[in-house]
Design a protein around this motif. Structure first.
Motif, PDB file in Angstrom:
ATOM      1  N   SER A   1      26.473  32.194  -5.955  1.00 13.44           N
ATOM      2  CA  SER A   1      25.437  31.346  -6.555  1.00 13.44           C
ATOM      3  C   SER A   1      24.272  32.181  -7.072  1.00 13.44           C
ATOM      4  CB  SER A   1      24.945  30.287  -5.559  1.00 13.44           C
ATOM      5  OG  SER A   1      24.244  30.878  -4.490  1.00 13.44           O
ATOM      6  N   TYR A   2      23.998  33.286  -6.408  1.00 10.76           N
ATOM      7  CA  TYR A   2      22.955  34.203  -6.877  1.00 10.76           C
ATOM      8  C   TYR A   2      23.396  34.915  -8.164  1.00 10.76           C
ATOM      9  CZ  TYR A   2      19.871  38.256  -7.077  1.00 10.76           C
ATOM     10  OH  TYR A   2      19.001  39.233  -7.499  1.00 10.76           O
ATOM     11  N   LEU A   3      24.633  35.415  -8.154  1.00 13.98           N
ATOM     12  CA  LEU A   3      25.116  36.202  -9.283  1.00 13.98           C
ATOM     13  C   LEU A   3      25.391  35.375 -10.539  1.00 13.98           C
ATOM     14  CD1 LEU A   3      27.603  38.613  -7.469  1.00 13.98           C
ATOM     15  CD2 LEU A   3      25.342  39.167  -8.386  1.00 13.98           C
ATOM     16  N   PHE A   4      26.024  34.208 -10.349  1.00 10.55           N
ATOM     17  CA  PHE A   4      26.495  33.456 -11.509  1.00 10.55           C
ATOM     18  C   PHE A   4      25.663  32.221 -11.840  1.00 10.55           C
ATOM     19  CE2 PHE A   4      30.283  35.706  -9.948  1.00 10.55           C
ATOM     20  CZ  PHE A   4      30.527  36.479 -11.072  1.00 10.55           C
ATOM     21  N   LEU A   5      24.999  31.651 -10.845  1.00  9.93           N
ATOM     22  CA  LEU A   5      24.197  30.450 -11.097  1.00  9.93           C
ATOM     23  C   LEU A   5      22.708  30.757 -11.122  1.00  9.93           C
ATOM     24  CD1 LEU A   5      26.133  27.950  -8.807  1.00  9.93           C
ATOM     25  CD2 LEU A   5      26.479  28.388 -11.252  1.00  9.93           C
ATOM     26  N   LYS A   6      22.369  32.011 -10.861  1.00  5.03           N
ATOM     27  CA  LYS A   6      20.969  32.471 -10.863  1.00  5.03           C
ATOM     28  C   LYS A   6      20.105  31.704  -9.856  1.00  5.03           C
ATOM     29  CE  LYS A   6      22.083  35.276 -14.138  1.00  5.03           C
ATOM     30  NZ  LYS A   6      22.807  36.426 -13.722  1.00  5.03           N
ATOM     31  N   GLU A   7      20.726  31.276  -8.752  1.00  2.00           N
ATOM     32  CA  GLU A   7      19.960  30.610  -7.699  1.00  2.00           C
ATOM     33  C   GLU A   7      19.252  31.685  -6.869  1.00  2.00           C
ATOM     34  OE1 GLU A   7      22.631  28.023  -5.561  1.00  2.00           O
ATOM     35  OE2 GLU A   7      22.807  26.662  -7.264  1.00  2.00           O
ATOM     36  N   PRO A   8      18.014  31.414  -6.495  1.00  5.61           N
ATOM     37  CA  PRO A   8      17.258  32.436  -5.746  1.00  5.61           C
ATOM     38  C   PRO A   8      17.766  32.595  -4.308  1.00  5.61           C
ATOM     39  CG  PRO A   8      15.983  30.416  -5.907  1.00  5.61           C
ATOM     40  CD  PRO A   8      17.226  30.207  -6.735  1.00  5.61           C
TER      41      PRO A   8
ATOM     42  N   THR B   1      26.315  34.554  -2.316  1.00  3.03           N
ATOM     43  CA  THR B   1      26.398  35.674  -3.249  1.00  3.03           C
ATOM     44  C   THR B   1      26.756  35.206  -4.659  1.00  3.03           C
ATOM     45  OG1 THR B   1      27.086  37.138  -1.453  1.00  3.03           O
ATOM     46  CG2 THR B   1      27.542  37.882  -3.706  1.00  3.03           C
TER      47      THR B   1
END
Length: 106
Positions: free
Chosen positions: A74-81, A72
């Motif tokens: 990494s998606y929100l803050f690192l923009k990882e898919p 979660t």
């Protein structure tokens, strides 16, 4: 109380996983320091939680929260898919964590 400590240990585990990425191999001082603090807090809370929760259950729940939280964050803050199979897999992990909580004697 033990379950709250375990939840917080998992939250800090998620934070230190993201911190490891942001610290760039501990080459960036501020993210490195925050990561070290998150690691210490996660370990402290995990050890306290295991006073009242069996080791295997505590470890599985800690890792499960860490996986879900890391995905979660990494998606929100690192923009990882994130893809649908990852979401299904994390849902299964969280279902397992819930099962461990419901069936735990601790």
């Amino acid at each position: 109380m033990y379950w709250f400590l375990l939840l917080m240990a998992g939250v800090f585990e998620s934070a230190f996983a993201i911190g490891l990425k942001l610290s760039d191999g501990f080459s960036k001082p501020v993210p490195s320091l925050l990561t070290a603090i998150a690691i210490a807090l996660s370990m402290l809370m995990m050890s306290l939680a295991m006073r009242g929760i069996p080791v295997a259950t505590a470890y599985a729940v800690w890792v499960g929260i860490g996986v879900a939280g890391s995905l979660t964050l990494s998606y929100l803050f690192l923009k990882e898919p994130i893809n649908s199979m990852q979401l299904i897999s994390v849902a299964l992990i969280l279902f397992g964590v819930l099962g461990l909580k419901v069936t735990s004697t601790g």
